[in-house]
Design a protein around this motif. Structure first.
Motif, mmCIF file in Angstrom:
data_model
loop_
_atom_site.group_PDB
_atom_site.id
_atom_site.type_symbol
_atom_site.label_atom_id
_atom_site.label_comp_id
_atom_site.label_asym_id
_atom_site.label_seq_id
_atom_site.Cartn_x
_atom_site.Cartn_y
_atom_site.Cartn_z
ATOM 1 N N SER A 156 0.816 -1.203 0.000
ATOM 2 C CA SER A 156 0.000 0.000 0.000
ATOM 3 C C SER A 156 0.859 1.266 0.000
ATOM 4 O O SER A 156 0.591 2.213 -0.741
ATOM 5 N N VAL A 157 1.890 1.280 0.822
ATOM 6 C CA VAL A 157 2.790 2.441 0.867
ATOM 7 C C VAL A 157 3.496 2.619 -0.471
ATOM 8 O O VAL A 157 3.629 3.741 -0.976
ATOM 9 N N THR A 158 3.932 1.531 -1.071
ATOM 10 C CA THR A 158 4.591 1.608 -2.369
ATOM 11 C C THR A 158 3.646 2.146 -3.438
ATOM 12 O O THR A 158 4.026 3.007 -4.247
ATOM 13 N N ALA A 159 2.422 1.662 -3.455
ATOM 14 C CA ALA A 159 1.451 2.117 -4.442
ATOM 15 C C ALA A 159 1.166 3.613 -4.292
ATOM 16 O O ALA A 159 1.112 4.342 -5.283
ATOM 17 N N MET A 160 1.000 4.069 -3.059
ATOM 18 C CA MET A 160 0.728 5.493 -2.849
ATOM 19 C C MET A 160 1.931 6.352 -3.220
ATOM 20 O O MET A 160 1.776 7.440 -3.777
ATOM 21 N N THR A 161 3.132 5.872 -2.935
ATOM 22 C CA THR A 161 4.336 6.627 -3.261
ATOM 23 C C THR A 161 4.515 6.758 -4.769
ATOM 24 O O THR A 161 4.937 7.798 -5.264
ATOM 25 N N VAL A 162 4.158 5.735 -5.511
ATOM 26 C CA VAL A 162 4.337 5.750 -6.965
ATOM 27 C C VAL A 162 3.185 6.458 -7.664
ATOM 28 O O VAL A 162 3.400 7.303 -8.538
ATOM 29 N N PHE A 163 1.961 6.152 -7.298
ATOM 30 C CA PHE A 163 0.829 6.611 -8.077
ATOM 31 C C PHE A 163 0.266 7.961 -7.662
ATOM 32 O O PHE A 163 -0.389 8.625 -8.465
ATOM 33 N N PRO B 268 1.889 10.922 -7.059
ATOM 34 C CA PRO B 268 2.425 12.004 -7.908
ATOM 35 C C PRO B 268 1.918 11.926 -9.350
ATOM 36 O O PRO B 268 1.671 12.960 -9.976
ATOM 37 N N LEU B 269 1.749 10.725 -9.874
ATOM 38 C CA LEU B 269 1.236 10.589 -11.234
ATOM 39 C C LEU B 269 -0.206 11.069 -11.329
ATOM 40 O O LEU B 269 -0.594 11.720 -12.305
ATOM 41 N N ASP B 270 -1.005 10.774 -10.323
ATOM 42 C CA ASP B 270 -2.388 11.233 -10.299
ATOM 43 C C ASP B 270 -2.447 12.747 -10.163
ATOM 44 O O ASP B 270 -3.291 13.399 -10.774
ATOM 45 N N THR B 271 -1.552 13.325 -9.379
ATOM 46 C CA THR B 271 -1.490 14.777 -9.230
ATOM 47 C C THR B 271 -1.150 15.441 -10.561
ATOM 48 O O THR B 271 -1.780 16.434 -10.940
ATOM 49 N N ALA B 272 -0.187 14.892 -11.286
ATOM 50 C CA ALA B 272 0.182 15.453 -12.587
ATOM 51 C C ALA B 272 -0.988 15.355 -13.562
ATOM 52 O O ALA B 272 -1.269 16.305 -14.306
ATOM 53 N N ARG B 273 -1.693 14.250 -13.564
ATOM 54 C CA ARG B 273 -2.836 14.080 -14.461
ATOM 55 C C ARG B 273 -3.927 15.091 -14.137
ATOM 56 O O ARG B 273 -4.496 15.720 -15.028
ATOM 57 N N LEU B 274 -4.194 15.267 -12.863
ATOM 58 C CA LEU B 274 -5.226 16.202 -12.448
ATOM 59 C C LEU B 274 -4.861 17.634 -12.815
ATOM 60 O O LEU B 274 -5.702 18.400 -13.293
ATOM 61 N N ARG B 275 -3.615 17.999 -12.627
ATOM 62 C CA ARG B 275 -3.179 19.361 -12.968
ATOM 63 C C ARG B 275 -3.284 19.604 -14.469
ATOM 64 O O ARG B 275 -3.648 20.700 -14.894
ATOM 65 N N LEU B 276 -2.971 18.613 -15.286
ATOM 66 C CA LEU B 276 -3.096 18.773 -16.729
ATOM 67 C C LEU B 276 -4.557 18.950 -17.145
ATOM 68 O O LEU B 276 -4.853 19.681 -18.088
ATOM 69 N N GLN B 277 -5.464 18.296 -16.464
ATOM 70 C CA GLN B 277 -6.878 18.409 -16.798
ATOM 71 C C GLN B 277 -7.477 19.738 -16.352
ATOM 72 O O GLN B 277 -8.311 20.307 -17.050
#
Length: 63
Positions: free
Chosen positions: A20-27, A29-38
């Motif tokens: 769970s910690v690994t998934a949150m650490t990886v995904f 920031p990627l979700d944040t970048a996607r949201l900012r682009l939208q």
């Protein structure tokens, strides 16, 4: 009750927590970048690495 508090249960719990910690650490920031682009109209679509670097430059590491 003893089977719930066994070594095998502990191993499964620790593995789940690490996953769970690994998934949150990886995904996250990627979700944040996607949201900012939208949401941000002036932000151009570039590579993920470049978008994350721009966010860090503008808002710092906590952004």
């Amino acid at each position: 009750m003893a089977s719930v508090l066994s070594y095998e249960s502990l191993v499964h719990a620790v593995a789940g927590a690490v996953g769970s910690v690994t998934a949150m650490t990886v995904f996250f920031p990627l979700d944040t970048a996607r949201l900012r682009l939208q949401v941000d109209e002036k932000r151009k679509s570039k590579t993920t690495h470049m978008v994350l670097l721009e966010i860090i430059k503008e808002e710092g590491l906590s952004g």
